[in-house]
Motif scaffolding. Structure first.
Motif, short mmCIF file in Angstrom:
data_model
loop_
_atom_site.label_atom_id
_atom_site.label_comp_id
_atom_site.label_asym_id
_atom_site.label_seq_id
_atom_site.Cartn_x
_atom_site.Cartn_y
_atom_site.Cartn_z
N CYS A 270 -35.22 -44.55 -25.72
CA CYS A 270 -35.09 -43.12 -25.47
C CYS A 270 -34.79 -42.41 -26.79
O CYS A 270 -33.86 -42.81 -27.49
CB CYS A 270 -33.93 -42.83 -24.51
N ARG A 271 -35.55 -41.39 -27.07
CA ARG A 271 -35.30 -40.58 -28.27
C ARG A 271 -35.42 -39.12 -27.89
O ARG A 271 -36.28 -38.75 -27.09
CB ARG A 271 -36.33 -40.89 -29.35
N ASP A 272 -34.55 -38.32 -28.45
CA ASP A 272 -34.64 -36.88 -28.21
C ASP A 272 -34.26 -36.19 -29.53
O ASP A 272 -33.10 -36.29 -29.98
CB ASP A 272 -33.67 -36.47 -27.09
N ALA A 273 -35.23 -35.54 -30.12
CA ALA A 273 -35.03 -34.96 -31.46
C ALA A 273 -33.98 -33.85 -31.42
O ALA A 273 -33.12 -33.76 -32.30
CB ALA A 273 -36.35 -34.44 -32.00
N GLY A 274 -34.00 -33.04 -30.36
CA GLY A 274 -33.09 -31.89 -30.28
C GLY A 274 -31.63 -32.30 -30.33
O GLY A 274 -30.82 -31.74 -31.09
N SER A 275 -31.26 -33.31 -29.54
CA SER A 275 -29.85 -33.70 -29.46
C SER A 275 -29.53 -34.87 -30.39
O SER A 275 -28.37 -35.23 -30.57
CB SER A 275 -29.53 -34.14 -28.02
N GLY A 276 -30.57 -35.50 -30.94
CA GLY A 276 -30.35 -36.67 -31.80
C GLY A 276 -30.18 -37.95 -30.99
O GLY A 276 -29.77 -38.98 -31.54
N LEU A 277 -30.51 -37.90 -29.68
CA LEU A 277 -30.33 -39.11 -28.85
C LEU A 277 -31.20 -40.26 -29.33
O LEU A 277 -32.40 -40.10 -29.55
CB LEU A 277 -30.69 -38.79 -27.39
N ARG B 106 -23.01 -48.24 -22.86
CA ARG B 106 -22.17 -48.51 -24.03
C ARG B 106 -22.56 -47.53 -25.14
O ARG B 106 -23.76 -47.35 -25.39
CB ARG B 106 -22.37 -49.96 -24.47
N ILE B 107 -21.59 -46.92 -25.75
CA ILE B 107 -21.88 -45.97 -26.83
C ILE B 107 -21.19 -46.49 -28.09
O ILE B 107 -19.97 -46.67 -28.10
CB ILE B 107 -21.38 -44.55 -26.48
N ALA B 108 -21.99 -46.80 -29.11
CA ALA B 108 -21.40 -47.45 -30.29
C ALA B 108 -22.24 -47.19 -31.53
O ALA B 108 -23.41 -46.80 -31.44
CB ALA B 108 -21.32 -48.97 -30.04
N ALA B 109 -21.60 -47.41 -32.67
CA ALA B 109 -22.32 -47.36 -33.95
C ALA B 109 -22.80 -48.78 -34.22
O ALA B 109 -21.98 -49.66 -34.49
CB ALA B 109 -21.38 -46.88 -35.05
N ASP C 250 -20.96 -37.81 -33.36
CA ASP C 250 -22.33 -37.53 -32.90
C ASP C 250 -22.44 -37.58 -31.38
O ASP C 250 -23.48 -37.24 -30.81
CB ASP C 250 -23.32 -38.53 -33.51
N LYS C 251 -21.38 -38.03 -30.70
CA LYS C 251 -21.40 -38.06 -29.22
C LYS C 251 -21.17 -36.63 -28.71
O LYS C 251 -20.05 -36.23 -28.49
CB LYS C 251 -20.34 -39.02 -28.68
N THR C 252 -22.24 -35.88 -28.53
CA THR C 252 -22.10 -34.48 -28.11
C THR C 252 -22.54 -34.33 -26.66
O THR C 252 -23.27 -35.18 -26.12
CB THR C 252 -23.03 -33.59 -28.97
N PRO C 253 -22.13 -33.23 -25.99
CA PRO C 253 -22.60 -32.99 -24.62
C PRO C 253 -24.12 -32.97 -24.54
O PRO C 253 -24.70 -33.54 -23.61
CB PRO C 253 -21.98 -31.62 -24.28
N ALA C 254 -24.78 -32.38 -25.52
CA ALA C 254 -26.26 -32.30 -25.48
C ALA C 254 -26.87 -33.70 -25.48
O ALA C 254 -27.83 -33.98 -24.75
CB ALA C 254 -26.76 -31.50 -26.68
N LEU C 255 -26.30 -34.59 -26.27
CA LEU C 255 -26.82 -35.96 -26.34
C LEU C 255 -26.61 -36.69 -25.01
O LEU C 255 -27.51 -37.36 -24.49
CB LEU C 255 -26.10 -36.67 -27.49
N LEU C 256 -25.42 -36.51 -24.42
CA LEU C 256 -25.14 -37.17 -23.14
C LEU C 256 -26.06 -36.63 -22.04
O LEU C 256 -26.55 -37.40 -21.19
CB LEU C 256 -23.66 -36.98 -22.75
N LEU C 257 -26.32 -35.33 -22.06
CA LEU C 257 -27.20 -34.74 -21.04
C LEU C 257 -28.64 -35.21 -21.23
O LEU C 257 -29.34 -35.48 -20.25
CB LEU C 257 -27.11 -33.21 -21.09
#
Ligand code: NAD
Length: 350
Positions: free
Chosen positions: A17-24, A43-46, A89-96
């Motif tokens: 999954c990639r999303d340029a707008g949110s950086g996902l 899982r959310i990790a670096a 970088d864990k933003t609401p936009a990325l999670l959505l």
């Protein structure tokens, strides 16, 4: 893993999954959905690389297939990982954006909390997809108390089997990791009069357990060797390898951490030393049972009955291990694969 790069550890579906707008940047891995929609946390990790994230997603989702089927849940195994460069970088936009991808799978994959994701993150995702679990308003919420309870009943079963002890009173349990699961486990053990040896890389957590439970404190890198009846790993994976197994001070290993064995051979190493190992994905299933039962029909009595059932499953594994002269980890894998084959057969014949 299979040498064929496209085999992806036998997975049914792996999605980038990639999303340029949110950086996902995320991976959703569905290992097997023969028993039902795949379920496993996010899982959310670096990660050091995309390859490392993919390896983690594949390993974890395969593990969820085994965990869910041994817990008797109508769910297959899946897992997702979101790759971050930095924690901020864990933003609401990325999670959505991630939740939209989950939603696009139409319920084939159900996600929830895991390392790096919180109840608040999942509640946010709920705004765009119903395919999430771990929402406190819909049931038990935080799965950790049920994970700890499952480990507790599993420890009771294991000491009865290995030491013939009917009670934990006066026995010593060495607990590695005093987070959501480990600290609750300490509380349950303390309540029944067990003695505790504790360790955490965070010294404040160890001191708190010493104050609350009268626990002795061990160094994190030495706690597996503490003189105890039970060693309960509740921190990291891969804590049981040739070196730590040689140094183990307990006759029983039973704890909540995922992927405790560094390699498949380590299950046999434990058996060779006469140490009874409670397979991790069986004993730590209380949380996923709690998550799976969430929803309109949720009843706490049913949840407790099923979490206590973990002890029966372990009892069955321990008996088979004796009868067949093999390691408990091998017995658990065999039972899980047998159930999986039956679920695959049932799906093919449906
Ligand atoms: P957590 O992050 O709340 O707690 C982990 C604790 O371990 C922290 O206090 C941390 O400081 C400590 N720790 C880290 N490295 C350590 C080390 N080398 N030695 C000693 N302590 C160390 O995590 P949690 O939710 O309690 O989960 C613990 C383990 O159980 C993980 O492996 C997790 O995957 C597994 N698990 C958790 C659940 C659940 O419901 N939370 C369910 C199934 C499996």
């Amino acid at each position: 893993m299979n040498a064929d790069p496209l085999d992806l550890d036998g997975h049914e579906m792996v999605i980038q999954c990639r999303d340029a707008g949110s950086g996902l940047r995320a991976i959703i891995a569905i290992h097997d959905s023969s028993a039902g929609p795949a379920m496993g946390g996010c899982r959310i990790a670096a990660y050091p690389s995309t390859a490392a994230a993919l390896t983690d997603a594949l390993r974890l989702s395969r593990g969820m297939t085994f965990k869910n089927i041994m817990a008797g849940l109508p769910h297959g195994g899946g897992k997702s990982v979101i790759l971050l460069e930095r924690p901020e970088d864990k933003t609401p936009a990325l999670l959505l954006a991630f939740a939209e991808r989950v939603n696009g799978l139409g319920g084939r994959y159900i996600t929830g909390e895991d390392v790096g994701s919180t109840v608040a993150d999942i509640q946010l995702m709920r705004k765009v997809t119903p395919h999430v679990r771990g929402i406190p308003e819909n049931g038990p919420g935080d799965p950790s108390p049920m994970t700890a309870l499952g480990v507790f009943v599993g420890i009771r079963k294991a000491v009865l089997h290995r030491l013939g002890a009917e009670t934990l009173t006066g026995l010593t349990v060495a607990v590695q990791g005093l987070g959501a699961v480990g600290s609750r486990l300490c509380g349950l053990l303390h309540d029944v009069g067990a003695r505790l040896v504790v360790a955490d890389v965070d010294p404040a957590r160890a001191r708190e357990a010493a104050d609350r439970f009268g626990a002795a404190i061990a160094r994190p890198e030495e706690v597996h060797g503490a003189r105890a009846d039970v060693f309960a790993p509740c921190a990291l994976g891969a804590v049981l390898d040739a070196g730590t197994i040689r140094a183990l001070g307990a006759a029983v290993v039973a704890g909540g951490a995922n992927n405790q064995l560094a390699t498949a051979q380590d299950g046999a190493r434990l058996a060779e030393r006469g140490i009874l190992y409670a397979p991790d994905y069986v004993i730590n299933a209380g949380g996923v049972i709690s998550t799976a039962l969430e929803g309109p029909g949720y009843e706490r009595g049913e949840l407790l009955r099923r979490v206590h059932g973990i002890a029966d499953t372990l009892g069955e594994i321990f008996e088979h291990a004796i009868a067949d002269g093999v390691a408990t980890s091998a017995v658990a894998d065999r039972l899980a694969l047998g159930r999986l084959e039956a679920a695959r057969h049932a799906r093919r014949s449906a």
